[in-house]
Every structure is written in structure tokens, then in C-alpha cells.
Design an enzyme around this catalytic site. Structure first.
Site, PDB file in Angstrom:
ATOM      1  N   HIS A 383       0.938  -1.206   0.061  1.00 58.66           N
ATOM      2  CA  HIS A 383      -0.139   0.021  -0.068  1.00 58.66           C
ATOM      3  C   HIS A 383       0.784   1.147  -0.066  1.00 58.66           C
ATOM      4  O   HIS A 383       1.936   1.181   0.293  1.00 58.66           O
ATOM      5  CB  HIS A 383      -1.002  -0.044   0.989  1.00 58.66           C
ATOM      6  CG  HIS A 383      -0.178   0.104   2.431  1.00 58.66           C
ATOM      7  ND1 HIS A 383       0.364   1.288   3.142  1.00 58.66           N
ATOM      8  CD2 HIS A 383       0.106  -0.993   3.500  1.00 58.66           C
ATOM      9  CE1 HIS A 383       0.801   0.962   4.396  1.00 58.66           C
ATOM     10  NE2 HIS A 383       0.502  -0.492   4.565  1.00 58.66           N
ATOM     11  N   CYS A 402       2.692  -4.633   7.500  1.00 62.33           N
ATOM     12  CA  CYS A 402       2.446  -4.419   5.805  1.00 62.33           C
ATOM     13  C   CYS A 402       3.633  -3.976   5.209  1.00 62.33           C
ATOM     14  O   CYS A 402       4.619  -3.314   5.815  1.00 62.33           O
ATOM     15  CB  CYS A 402       1.118  -3.548   5.680  1.00 62.33           C
ATOM     16  SG  CYS A 402      -0.417  -4.479   5.765  1.00 62.33           S
TER      17      CYS A 402
END
Length: 489
Positions: A383, A402
Site C-alpha cells: 500500500h 504490511c
């Protein structure tokens, strides 16, 4: 702390029994084939495996009966073939989240053909990974082993050495830098002077470290990395390659945690390399393979429960106004929106916090403008980030697990290049709306989250990376441990 490791259960016991039961001849292994096997097992060293772990000593003895020889030789070949194909270690024992598909082969058919045709020589090599990175590591392993590894001038452990400091350890740094050709031979002041600091920065630039001139833990490891350390690093990374599937995907994405980069590949050729931010040592990014199915522009951030409890609850207890100011939405267990002003934050702890937290799209959203999705059990994805200044750092183990990527719009454009209706203009328009928008890929694209500490340097050689999660030692321990199933009785 180094990870514990379990050696992959050998295929040899059952495979050997089945093979010999189906063998057509009373004596499967002739003297010629046994001699060829002994030589072939010796080639395992070129792949970072230990030939002695495959009955080599017993195969060389002359006191074996024909039945014993058939048993031992078949067991050795079957086990070596299995380890060449999918690794000596079980990656799940190192990282339980491992999900990559393993390679497969019909060992019995290959061995029967090799014995019948007298082609035992070269029969194990065919199971090695075919990727160019593996071939490069193999070549550098051979190169390093040709050297008579001379001892190096080591720098002792201690607190970080900063510019201006003077000590015996600073002199050790200078001796080692001179040895590495980064400092003139007459620079032995014992002080971290400007010349020494510049040499340290040059080393840090070579190693991909923060160029601050400070000899901290990572720089110390780089100074003390000798040929044997590089050999060990290569062996660990060759083993990691054996864990991966033979086909990574014609078009695929490969994110290397240790390298802080994500690379897109097409037909085996790198297309673009982007900087990434990965999990910090306390919240390590998991290693696994999956496939990218869709992309979300202007995503809501469904805050993971662990982060909500460990990070957001303490923040909201200290500053309740941050809920609204940072665009968070609070929902109860039934999914109903709860006004933040009605929540008594200080009455909850991490163990009894009952709410679900979401962050609306916007400039402060933790996911930025793009979320690249490959649904998985770890709730990990690629992301964007609102903190793009962090990409200027060299060491970027900073996230909660992440993978944040630089230029996520460009990555999304590449992923959607085969998807009708999603050219760059359409992507830019979707982002400009500020509203959450989903784009499904026409075909899923494989993604591999990997951990390689020895990688191509782009100039035909190998670049050695800092082992940020301290994982190499566990792999080496497993490689150097004799498999229990193969120990001599």
C-alpha cells in the site's frame, strides 16, 4: 534471537523402500553407478549442501553387501534429490506462515532411467532452481571458495562509534578500512576524524546502509564480513531459493524484505524496482506467496485488531480528539457506528477493547491512496503511505507488518496494464475522486514476499545485505546439521 529450525523430513525411507521393491534387477547399483554416485554427491557442495550428510563415508567402504549398497545408495540419492528440489529445511518450521508452492518431481522414474543408462552423473543437478539469481549465487560461492580465505582485521563489539570519538576500537575501524581499500595506509590516528568518517560513509553506501558515518551494529557487521561470512550468506540464500516454486509467474511481483525493495518482472526480466518499507523487528513482515487480485484506490483502513489495541487505544486515551481529527470511525460488535464522544476510552484495556476502528480515505489515511490486495491470512498487502519522506532512509524496517511502497500509482498502472478500462488516465481519475474505488485485475498476478540477504548487484556480482531479522543463522544451523534419518546406525 535466531529462529529455531527443523530439518525437512526425508523422503528416503518410504521412497527407497518403494523403489527397491519395484526394481527389476537383484542388484540395482553396479560398481560403476556407485562410483558415479559418490562423485555426484560431491557436487552438492556447489549448492551449499554437505555431501557427508548423504551416506558418503559408507558408500566409499568396500564391506557392503549388494543389498546394503542398494539400500544406502538409493537412500542417499533420494534424499539428496529431495533436498535439491525443495530444500533440506522445512520452511514452515522457520516461518509458520510460509505458503509458497513447492516444486515436484518423479524421483523414482528419474533414478531408474539414470541407473539403466549409466547417467547418474548430473542426475541431481537437474533438480536445482533454474532462476538466474540462484545461478549467480552458485557462481559466487565457487569464486569465494577458490580464495585462500585470509583472516581479516576485525572490529570488536561495543557502543556506536560516532564522528570525533577516539578509542582503541576507532583504530580497529581504521585498520579494517585500510584493509578494504577505503582508507589510506597512514591513517591510524585512533580517532573518528573526517577522513575516517568519509571512508565509513563510502562503506555504508556500498552496503546500502544509512550513510551517517556512525559505526553502529549494521556497519559493524559490514566491517567484519569476511569471505566465510559471505559463503555462509550465499548458502542460506540458495536454500531459500529451493523453497520457491519453479514458476514464479510470467508477470509477477517480488518484494524482498531484506533489500527494502519491490520489483516487477515480466518474462524473467526486471521491469522496475521501487523502495518499500517493511515490518519492524517486533512486527516482522511474514514471508509467503500469493496472487494479487484487485486494487483499491482511496481505501478505508480497516485497522487490524492488534494495532487498534496496541497503538490506537493508547493514542485515543491520551488524545480523544485524534479520533475525529485523523478521520477514524468507531463501530461496535454489531457493526453500528458509535459516536467517539460516547466512548470512555480510559475504561478499556488492550484485553477488553470491544470496538472496530476504521480510517476514512484522506490525506492522513495510513494506506495512502492505493491498496494492492492479495487476500491472505496475515492481513498483509502492499500500500501507499502518507509518510513518503521515510523512503529517503536506507534502513526502512518501520511498519507494523504490511509493505508500504513508493510510487504505488505506477505499480498499480503496471498491474492493470492488461485490464480493460484501467489506463493511467482512469487511475488518476479514480484517485482524484477521493472516494473508495475497486479495480479488479483481468488476470491475477503472483506476488512473492521473500527474504534474501544475498542478491544480484546489477553488475554481474552479488550484493550482501544486512540480515535485519537475524534469520540467516537458523538456516545455516539446519544446513550444517546432519539429517537424523540419514545418520549411520
Amino acid at each position: 534471537m535466531a529462529d529455531e529450525v527443523a530439518i525437512q523430513p526425508s523422503l528416503a525411507p518410504q521412497a527407497t523402500s518403494n523403489f527397491l521393491s519395484n526394481a527389476q534387477a537383484d542388484q540395482v547399483w553396479s560398481d560403476v553407478n556407485r562410483a558415479a554416485l559418490i562423485a555426484e554427491l560431491g557436487t552438492l557442495s556447489a549448492h551449499g549442501l554437505e555431501p557427508a550428510h548423504y551416506h558418503l563415508a559408507r558408500l566409499k567402504t568396500d564391506d557392503l553387501t549388494a543389498a546394503e549398497r542398494d539400500q544406502i545408495a538409493t537412500d542417499a540419492w533420494m534424499s539428496a534429490a529431495a533436498h535439491m528440489l525443495s530444500g533440506k529445511l522445512d520452511p514452515v518450521s522457520l516461518k509458520p506462515e510460509w505458503t509458497a508452492d513447492t516444486r515436484d518431481a518423479d524421483f523414482a522414474t528419474v533414478l531408474a532411467y539414470a541407473l539403466a543408462t549409466g547417467t547418474i552423473s548430473g542426475s541431481l543437478e537437474q533438480f536445482a532452481p533454474i532462476q538466474s539469481d540462484y545461478t549467480l549465487l552458485k557462481a559466487d560461492l565457487a569464486r569465494l571458495r577458490q580464495h585462500s580465505a585470509l583472516p581479516i582485521a576485525r572490529v570488536s563489539e561495543g557502543d556506536p562509534l560516532k564522528p570525533g570519538m577516539e578509542s582503541a576500537r576507532a583504530r580497529q575501524v581504521q585498520v579494517r578500512l585500510i584493509e578494504m581499500g577505503l582508507l589510506e595506509a597512514d591513517t591510524l590516528s585512533g580517532q573518528m576524524d573526517d577522513t575516517t568518517v568519509s571512508a565509513v560513509k563510502a562503506l555504508q553506501a556500498q552496503e546500502g546502509l544509512e550513510e551517517d558515518g556512525i559505526v553502529g551494529a549494521a556497519t559493524l557487521r559490514a566491517l567484519n564480513r569476511d569471505d566465510q561470512t559471505r559463503i555462509d550468506q550465499i548458502r542460506a540464500n540458495m536454500e531459500r531459493w529451493r523453497w520457491l516454486p519453479a514458476d514464479l509467474g510470467r508477470r509477477h511481483v517480488r518484494a524482498n524484505i531484506a533489500g527494502f525493495d519491490v520489483t516487477t518482472y515480466e518474462d524473467g526480466v526486471p521491469q522496475a524496482i521501487r523502495a518499500i518499507i517493511v515490518g519492524n523487528p517486533k512486527r516482522k513482515t511474514p514471508i509467503f506467496s500469493d496472487q494479487i487480485d484487485y486494487i483499491v484506490f482511496n481505501p478505508w483502513w480497516e485497522t487490524p485488531s492488534s494495532i487498534a489495541r496496541a497503538d490506537k487505544l493508547p493514542l485515543f486515551q491520551k488524545d480523544p480528539g485524534a479520533v475525529k481529527r485523523q478521520g477514524f470511525e468507531i463501530r461496535d460488535s454489531a457493526g453500528r457506528v458509535v459516536p467517539p464522544s460516547s466512548v470512555d476510552w480510559k475504561s478499556y484495556t488492550a484485553s477488553n477493547f470491544p470496538y472496530r476502528i476504521r480510517q476514512a480515505p484522506g490525506p492522513q489515511n495510513a494506506l495512502g491512496q492505493v491498496k494492492i490486495m492479495f487476500p491472505n491470512a496475515h492481513n498483509v498487502y502492499l500500500h501507499d503511505t502518507p509518510n513518503r519522506d521515510l523512503f529517503s532512509l536506507k534502513q526502512r524496517a518501520l511498519s507494523s507488518g504490511c509493505v508500504r511502497t513508493k510510487d504505488p500509482i505506477g505499480l498499480a498502472e503496471w498491474l492493470l496494464s492488461d485490464t480493460e478500462g484501467w489506463d493511467r488516465a482512469a487511475i488518476d481519475q479514480a484517485v482524484a475522486t477521493g472516494k473508495e474505488t475497486r479495480a479488479d485485475l483481468a488476470e491475477p498476478v503472483p506476488v512473492h514476499i521473500v527474504y534474501f540477504t544475498a542478491v544480484p548487484n546489477g553488475c554481474g556480482g552479488v550484493r550482501y545485505l544486512d540480515d535485519i531479522y537475524e534469520r540467516d543463522s537458523a538456516v545455516l544451523t539446519g544446513l550444517d546439521t546432519e539429517p537424523v534419518a540419514l545418520k549411520s546406525e
